[in-house]
Every structure is written in structure tokens, then in C-alpha cells.
Design an enzyme around this catalytic site. Structure first.
Site, mmCIF file in Angstrom:
data_model
loop_
_atom_site.group_PDB
_atom_site.id
_atom_site.type_symbol
_atom_site.label_atom_id
_atom_site.label_comp_id
_atom_site.label_asym_id
_atom_site.label_seq_id
_atom_site.Cartn_x
_atom_site.Cartn_y
_atom_site.Cartn_z
ATOM 1 N N ARG A 53 41.135 128.233 33.961
ATOM 2 C CA ARG A 53 41.127 129.467 34.738
ATOM 3 C C ARG A 53 42.061 130.238 34.191
ATOM 4 N NH1 ARG A 53 39.896 131.243 39.978
ATOM 5 N NH2 ARG A 53 39.144 129.032 40.764
ATOM 6 N N HIS A 182 39.637 104.303 34.272
ATOM 7 C CA HIS A 182 40.454 103.906 32.992
ATOM 8 C C HIS A 182 40.767 102.473 32.927
ATOM 9 C CE1 HIS A 182 44.186 104.669 35.091
ATOM 10 N NE2 HIS A 182 44.813 103.830 34.177
ATOM 11 N N HIS A 244 40.254 100.716 40.615
ATOM 12 C CA HIS A 244 40.963 99.898 39.652
ATOM 13 C C HIS A 244 40.795 98.521 40.389
ATOM 14 C CE1 HIS A 244 41.958 103.588 37.883
ATOM 15 N NE2 HIS A 244 43.136 103.773 38.728
ATOM 16 N N LYS A 344 53.234 101.535 45.285
ATOM 17 C CA LYS A 344 54.004 102.459 44.459
ATOM 18 C C LYS A 344 55.545 101.784 45.000
ATOM 19 C CE LYS A 344 51.008 105.305 43.221
ATOM 20 N NZ LYS A 344 50.779 105.823 41.842
#
Ligand code: BG6
Length: 498
Positions: A53, A182, A244, A344
Site C-alpha cells: 500500500r 515453514h 508446526h 513462549k
């Protein structure tokens, strides 16, 4: 479109990256393309066209990429020759993803000596996937063989994933849609296929008579890194397990495919997904644990708690840790739990798969506790990638027969010298090759969401709130209880962190 896993040919391409000035493009996509260029894999006329954008001139965009490569090439040289070549590949088009503005410019650029392969990479929020696919078609930017790459997350639940899949499916045929996870591009994850199916050793042991349980841990020491808006409405279950961890589970649990053909591999993975036992509201308290980090310390440095992170609601009920006891209901895996956990702000970044074997049926040696620790295969996905098999050995020396656990250790860094490519390097080039083996098919994504949705529903029904854990620990104590109730323990090994 070729689907041969080993096809090395890379045709000249146009990579159009929507969200080309964003975080993912800067951190992962551009460094990956740059490295492939440096290794001589990108044919001369190929172009990388950022679509975003913002309003930037081509040279401003090139300067932006130079700055971000310097930041994200992990100290590797932005050496002169490759950069000069790579810089010339870079183009920029300012456009409105959902409106008409800018699309004619993109079409004009693409049609100006079109390259053999055209890829549209959507590194944007998932609600834009459908609208952008629609615009690609409506503007005439789509070529007959064009490919569409979708970044995770594909939706936020099964219904939104289906909607997105329907919308993009109305423009691109399924074989031309590449859904990225990934983790599948990581070297050690691909190696799981090789370990299991290129070595006669493991397959006969890969079943419930010999394996007691499997642990899959994906721990991160980082927090949410300025992604509060995304993370607070996502949480660890959707952010990590839906993709994952489930993909790792599938690669461990799947039956041997007949070939490396994309459909053969994905057909086997989907069978595992269909065999995952649902987790109902009645099971949820003893089969899952949610956690949320409080302030603490990582490697000696203090870190704030999740509720103090920017863009996170002060009363947030989003989990930053999750542990699950999963079951794959089929003959091979009956009575073999798969313990999954991710979080985390854990003590260290480590992803690994532990295959815990059962004890031998009859122990003939003096018992010094050794019979209590049967063999274990550890597949370390990252960092310090290795495969380690623990075996019992006789301790050298006269008198008595003392046993000691020793390890056969295959360190990838030692065995295979050289740089480990980033997961995106392989995946971006596989899209150009037309090889979708390491990408998720529509039914896989939807089956994974179906399983996740049940857990989310069960948590909501049970009014489950995440349990606090101190940053820098392995999660709430309930996660330890989850596995210890079954007389098992999490495998934890502290790495030497420099
Ligand atoms: C992403 C998640 O998919 O994977 C992030 O959105 C997470 O939250 C990341 O940090 C982990 O990837 P890696 O390759 O660093 O293990």
C-alpha cells in the site's frame, strides 16, 4: 507442472510479494531470495516485485531492501556483486489490495517481457487472501500457470479457513496453491522422512510394541516481539500447534508413502490427522494445559509478563503455552501417547522430537536403575541440530557388570559441514519448481483446524483460563503433572547457551 521432489531446474520467474515491505518479507523472504541468488540458483531475468500500500519509488524500495538485508542477513556479507545483481531484480508497485488502484501498473510490469513462472506470494493478513486472489484474476495479472503462496495462519478457525480456501480456490486450482508451513522447509524436518524411510533400522521399531510414547517440544525464549495485536487474538494453540506441531506429529506418525510425490506424502499425513482422537470438554482438563507467562528472567535478563506486553489486553485469557496429550487412533500407535508442548518465554529455544522406547521385556542385568531408563531417540530440530540414540553399554573395567547409558550422536554441523539453508530458501524455490510436497493441502489445513476447534470449544465450555508461569521456566506445573500422571517425564536437557 513438474512435481518431482528432486527437480533442480529453476525457470526464470516473477515473484510478486504482497506485503513486500512488511516484517515477513524483510526478515525471511528477501534474505532467502538473496541467498539463493548468491548461490547462483536464480536465473538472470528473474524479478522480485513488491506490492504494498505504501508509495515508494523503485530506488526507495531498493534502499529499503538494502537496509533490511543488512539487518537480517545474520551478519553475512551483503557482498557487492550479488547485491548489484539482486538490486536490479527488485521492483515496487504501490497498490490497493482490495480496490482497483495500482493493479494496472502491476499488470503492465508483469506483461513487459513475462517470465516463465509467475508466483503471487501473499505475506498479508489472511482476511486479504480472498480479495487479493480475486483482484489478481480481475486485473488480468493471472497467467495460466501462475502459483499462489499463502502464509500461515490460514484463518482463525475451521470456518474461516474454509472460507479462505473457497475464495482462493475460485481463482487458483488446488495444485497451484502453496500453503506454507515453514517448519516443513527446515532441514531436520525434511530429514525425518529420510531417517524413517531411507534406513531399514527404524521402521520395524516404529510402532506401539516398541515405542512407549513420543514427545514433541517447540520451546521459544522470545516473547511476542511486538506482535501483540495478532498474538492476543491467536494464542499458542492456533499460532504453533495447528500448524508446526501437528505437521511434526504427522511426519513422525504417518505410514510410509509410496513415493515422494506431493499427493502420496500428503495422503499419508491426512490419514494421521483423521486418526487424531478428539479432545472433548470432559477430557480437556486432563489432556491439555494452557499457560500464560508472568514476568521473570531469560538467561539472566529480566523480562516483562504477557499482560504487560504492548497491545495485549490487561485481562487477556490468551495462552502463550500449551501442552497436550494427543492420541493417534490406529493400529500402529494404539496406547502410544504423543505429548506436545510449545511456549513462549521458556528457558531456551529448542525444538525436538523424543521417541521413547519401551523397556526390554526381561532384564537380566544387575538392577541399578538402568532398567528404568529404556532407549531413547532424540531428533533435535533446532538449534544444534542432531540425532541421538541412547543405548546401554557395559562400563569398561573388571569385576561386576556395570551398565552405563551412552549415546550415538550424529551432529549435523560435524557430519555435514557448511551452511544450513533457512527453511524459506527451499520453500520459495520449490514453488518455482512446482513441487508442493512440503506444502499443506487444503484438506490437511482444514482437518488440523477441525481438531483445534474442538479443543478451543472444550476450553470455552470448561471455562478454562491459562495458568500463570514465570518467564524462563518450562511452563505451568500442571504441564509436568500432565505427563507425570502417566508415570512419564518431559525430556529436558539444558543447553550450554553462550
Ligand atoms: C511462527 C509463529 O509461525 O513460528 C511465531 O507465528 C514463532 O510465533 C515462529 O515465533 C517460530 O519459528 P522458528 O522457525 O523460529 O522456530
Amino acid at each position: 507442472m513438474a512435481s518431482n521432489f528432486n527437480n533442480p531446474y529453476i525457470a526464470p520467474f516473477d515473484y510478486v510479494v504482497f506485503g513486500g515491505t512488511g516484517d515477513l518479507a524483510s526478515r525471511k523472504l528477501l534474505p532467502a531470495l538473496f541467498r539463493r541468488d548468491r548461490d547462483g540458483q536464480i536465473p538472470p531475468p528473474s524479478r522480485v516485485i513488491a506490492a504494498a500500500r505504501s508509495v515508494l519509488s523503485r530506488s526507495e524500495y531498493q534502499a529499503h531492501v538494502e537496509t533490511s538485508l543488512r539487518q537480517f542477513l545474520d551478519g553475512e556479507d551483503l557482498d557487492g556483486q550479488t547485491w548489484t545483481r539482486f538490486r536490479e531484480r527488485l521492483h515496487f508497485v504501490s497498490l490497493d489490495a482490495t480496490g482497483e488502484a495500482g493493479w494496472p501498473d502491476l499488470v503492465c510490469l508483469l506483461d513487459d517481457s513475462p517470465r516463465e513462472v509467475r508466483v503471487f506470494y501473499l505475506a498479508t493478513a489472511p482476511h486479504l487472501f480472498g480479495p487479493i486472489a480475486h483482484r489478481i484474476k480481475a486485473s488480468g495479472a493471472q497467467s495460466p500457470d501462475a502459483r499462489l503462496v499463502l502464509e500461515k495462519p490460514i484463518g482463525n478457525d475451521l470456518a474461516s479457513a474454509r472460507r479462505i480456501n473457497d475464495e482462493v480456490g475460485a481463482v487458483f486450482a488446488e495444485p497451484r496453491i502453496f500453503r506454507i508451513d515453514h517448519y516443513l522447509g527446515k532441514e531436520t524436518v525434511q530429514n525425518l522422512l529420510v531417517l524413517r524411510f531411507a534406513n531399514a533400522l527404524f521402521e520395524p521399531l516404529w510402532q506401539s510394541h516398541t515405542i512407549d510414547h513420543v514427545q514433541i517440544t517447540v520451546a521459544e525464549s522470545i516473547g511476542i516481539e511486538g506482535r501483540g495485536i495478532y498474538y492476543d487474538r491467536t494464542g499458542a494453540l492456533r499460532d504453533m500447534v495447528q500448524n508446526h506441531l501437528i505437521q511434526l506429529l504427522c511426519l513422525v506418525a504417518m505410514e510410509p508413502p509410496a513415493s515422494l510425490d506431493r499427493e502420496a506424502v500428503r495422503d499419508e499425513k491426512i490419514k494421521v490427522l483423521h486418526a487424531l482422537a478428539p479432545i472433548s470438554a470432559a477430557d480437556v482438563t486432563h489432556k491439555t494445559v494452557r499457560g500464560q507467562y508472568r514476568s521473570g528472567a531469560i538467561a539472566g535478563s529480566p523480562v516483562r509478563g504477557y499482560l504487560e506486553e504492548p497491545d495485549v489486553s490487561a485481562s487477556s485469557g490468551t495462552e502463550t503455552f500449551v501442552a497436550i496429550k494427543a492420541e493417534v487412533r490406529n493400529w500402529r500407535w494404539a496406547r502410544v501417547p504423543f505429548y506436545l508442548r510449545t511456549g513462549k518465554r521458556m528457558p531456551q529455544k529448542v525444538s525436538e522430537i523424543v521417541i521413547q522406547f519401551r523397556p526390554v521385556p526381561h532384564w537380566i542385568f544387575p538392577s541399578n536403575g538402568s532398567d528404568a531408563s529404556p532407549n531413547r531417540l532424540i531428533i533435535r530440530v533446532q538449534p544444534d541440530e542432531h540425532i541421538r540414540l541412547s543405548l546401554w553399554m557395559k562400563e569398561p573395567g573388571p569385576g561386576g557388570l556395570r551398565l552405563r547409558s551412552a549415546a550415538l550422536n550424529l551432529s549435523f554441523a560435524e557430519a555435514f559441514k557448511g551452511r544450513f539453508p533457512d527453511a524459506y530458501e527451499r520453500l520459495l524455490m520449490d514453488v518455482v519448481r512446482g513441487n508442493a510436497t512440503l506444502f499443506m493441502r487444503r484438506d490437511e489445513v482444514e482437518a488440523a483446524w477441525g481438531w483445534i476447534d474442538q479443543i478451543l470449544g472444550a476450553w470455552a465450555e470448561a471455562g478454562d483460563r491459562p495458568r500463570p508461569y514465570t518467564a524462563g521456566t518450562w511452563g505451568p506445573s500442571a504441564a509436568i503433572a500432565l505427563i507425570e500422571r502417566d508415570n512419564r517425564t518431559w525430556f529436558e536437557e539444558t543447553l550450554d547457551i553462550p
